[in-house]
Design an enzyme around this catalytic site. Structure first.
Site, mmCIF file in Angstrom:
data_model
loop_
_atom_site.group_PDB
_atom_site.id
_atom_site.type_symbol
_atom_site.label_atom_id
_atom_site.label_comp_id
_atom_site.label_asym_id
_atom_site.label_seq_id
_atom_site.Cartn_x
_atom_site.Cartn_y
_atom_site.Cartn_z
ATOM 1 N N TYR A 278 0.855 -1.180 0.000
ATOM 2 C CA TYR A 278 0.000 0.000 0.000
ATOM 3 C C TYR A 278 0.891 1.230 0.000
ATOM 4 O O TYR A 278 1.912 1.278 0.672
ATOM 5 C CB TYR A 278 -0.902 0.016 1.242
ATOM 6 C CG TYR A 278 -1.961 -1.056 1.258
ATOM 7 C CD1 TYR A 278 -2.017 -1.993 2.279
ATOM 8 C CD2 TYR A 278 -2.902 -1.127 0.240
ATOM 9 C CE1 TYR A 278 -2.991 -2.970 2.305
ATOM 10 C CE2 TYR A 278 -3.875 -2.108 0.257
ATOM 11 C CZ TYR A 278 -3.924 -3.028 1.281
ATOM 12 O OH TYR A 278 -4.887 -3.994 1.290
ATOM 13 N N HIS B 12 -4.626 4.866 1.090
ATOM 14 C CA HIS B 12 -4.763 3.804 0.098
ATOM 15 C C HIS B 12 -5.275 2.533 0.759
ATOM 16 O O HIS B 12 -6.232 1.894 0.294
ATOM 17 C CB HIS B 12 -3.399 3.562 -0.570
ATOM 18 C CG HIS B 12 -3.402 2.487 -1.610
ATOM 19 N ND1 HIS B 12 -2.239 1.961 -2.123
ATOM 20 C CD2 HIS B 12 -4.411 1.820 -2.224
ATOM 21 C CE1 HIS B 12 -2.529 1.031 -3.005
ATOM 22 N NE2 HIS B 12 -3.833 0.925 -3.089
#
Length: 218
Positions: free
Chosen positions: A129, A134
């Protein structure tokens, strides 16, 4: 930097970009490496003799392959030399391709006529990530906003191992994810099959914890 290949100011593939890909056409079913520029694809197999730099002149054969693996393995210096050569070949001031109508007609293929393919042979995959936001967005899609982040995500680093399995009998592709606390299970799955990739996101896919799927192999 201007190119002799015409495209608009908002085009996704200007001469400064030149993304690599693997494609085929109706008239030539062989998978080959190309770069996109404007609404065209430049076939690197057709222009491989134009790579005259110290590195790529000795490695032109990578553009005869049907994946990008060999090219990627050459490293940063080769990539930089290749990009510099491509930008020179495609520039408005260079006539080696622009003024050779036969080569130009063979090497420049309309983007709308090509079929794209998986550009590399994938042996493994590491997920990550890019930020907490995110991870939160992805977690929300699968677990809802109240459980978006798993507790261990707040105690970085988190290592994720991914085994890719294709269950051909079901005609589906599964992505098996496990955190570092399930390495033994993941290793077992990786030893079964770890060489498949989701090459078409239109295919249905499922996120399965390895301890769930491992029972199918016991």
């Amino acid at each position: 930097m201007a190119s002799f290949v015409s495209y608009g100011p908002d085009d996704e593939f200007p001469i400064e970009n030149l993304p690599y890909g693997v494609f085929s056409t109706a008239g030539n079913s062989r998978n080959r490496i190309g770069v996109a520029i404007g609404s065209m694809v430049l076939d690197l197999f057709e222009i491989q003799n134009l790579f005259t730099g110290p590195i790529m002149s000795q490695n032109r054969g990578v553009f005869e392959q049907n994946t990008l693996n060999d090219f990627m393995a050459l490293g940063k210096s080769a990539w930089a030399e290749t990009r510099s050569t491509l930008q020179r070949i495609l520039s408005g001031n260079e006539g080696v391709l622009r003024d050779n109508s036969d080569l130009r007609n063979r090497a420049l293929v309309p983007l709308e006529t090509v079929k794209m393919h998986l550009p590399a042979k994938i042996g493994d995959y590491t997920d990550f990530y890019s930020s907490r936001e995110h991870a939160t967005n992805v977690g929300t899609m699968f677990r809802g906003p109240e459980n978006a982040l798993m507790p261990n995500w707040l105690h970085l680093p988190v290592v994720t191992t991914v085994a890719l399995l294709r269950l051909s009998s079901l005609k589906r592709r599964f992505v098996v994810r496990a955190d570092r606390h399930a390495r033994k299970t993941t290793s077992r799955l990786c030893s079964v099959h770890a060489d498949y990739w989701i090459s078409n996101w239109k295919w249905p896919f499922l996120l399965v914890h390895p301890t769930t799927l491992a029972a199918q192999f016991q």
